[in-house]
Scaffold this motif. Structure first.
Motif, short mmCIF file in Angstrom:
data_model
loop_
_atom_site.label_atom_id
_atom_site.label_comp_id
_atom_site.label_asym_id
_atom_site.label_seq_id
_atom_site.Cartn_x
_atom_site.Cartn_y
_atom_site.Cartn_z
N VAL A 9 0.83 -1.21 0.00
CA VAL A 9 0.00 0.00 0.00
C VAL A 9 0.87 1.25 0.00
N LEU A 10 1.93 1.28 0.79
CA LEU A 10 2.81 2.45 0.84
C LEU A 10 3.46 2.72 -0.52
N ARG A 59 2.31 1.82 -3.47
CA ARG A 59 1.27 2.24 -4.40
C ARG A 59 0.83 3.69 -4.13
N LYS A 60 0.64 4.03 -2.86
CA LYS A 60 0.20 5.38 -2.51
C LYS A 60 1.27 6.43 -2.80
N THR A 68 3.12 6.55 -5.36
CA THR A 68 3.07 6.90 -6.78
C THR A 68 1.72 7.43 -7.22
N THR A 69 0.63 6.94 -6.62
CA THR A 69 -0.70 7.34 -7.10
C THR A 69 -1.51 8.15 -6.10
N GLY A 70 -0.99 8.40 -4.91
CA GLY A 70 -1.75 9.08 -3.87
C GLY A 70 -1.78 10.59 -4.04
N LYS A 71 -2.61 11.23 -3.25
CA LYS A 71 -2.71 12.68 -3.24
C LYS A 71 -1.45 13.28 -2.61
N ILE A 130 4.08 10.13 3.69
CA ILE A 130 4.91 8.95 3.46
C ILE A 130 6.38 9.34 3.34
N ILE A 178 -4.67 5.16 7.17
CA ILE A 178 -5.11 4.58 5.91
C ILE A 178 -5.60 3.15 6.16
N LEU A 229 -0.88 12.75 1.20
CA LEU A 229 -0.45 11.39 1.51
C LEU A 229 1.02 11.17 1.13
N LYS A 230 1.42 11.69 -0.02
CA LYS A 230 2.82 11.58 -0.45
C LYS A 230 3.75 12.28 0.53
#
Length: 75
Positions: A30-31, A33-34, A36-39, A46, A72, A42-43
């Motif tokens: 999940v980390l 994926r988020k 690269t594709t998160g808001k 992380i 999350i 969230l980026k």
């Protein structure tokens, strides 16, 4: 229980309420994926991650700045 997760060449402590290895595997998926594709919020969380707390199917991401901490869902 406390364990360490290697993420982006950093060792991040992960605190679990029970020994669920599947949650750790899901967390790193999940980390990634988020990241690269998160808001943007969230980026940012992380990228400044200092620890993670997993309770049930939710992970609370604690960042360097407290206001950037988020929760999350893992599933």
């Amino acid at each position: 229980m406390k364990t360490m997760l290697l993420f982006q060449n950093k060792s991040i402590p992960v605190y679990l309420t029970d020994t669920n290895r599947q949650a750790l595997d899901k967390l790193s998926t999940v980390l990634n994926r988020k990241l690269t594709t998160g808001k943007n919020a969230l980026k940012k969380c992380i990228s400044s991650l200092i620890s993670v707390e997993i309770v049930g199917s939710e992970a609370t991401l604690h960042s360097y700045y407290e206001r950037d901490s988020l929760t999350i869902s893992l599933y």
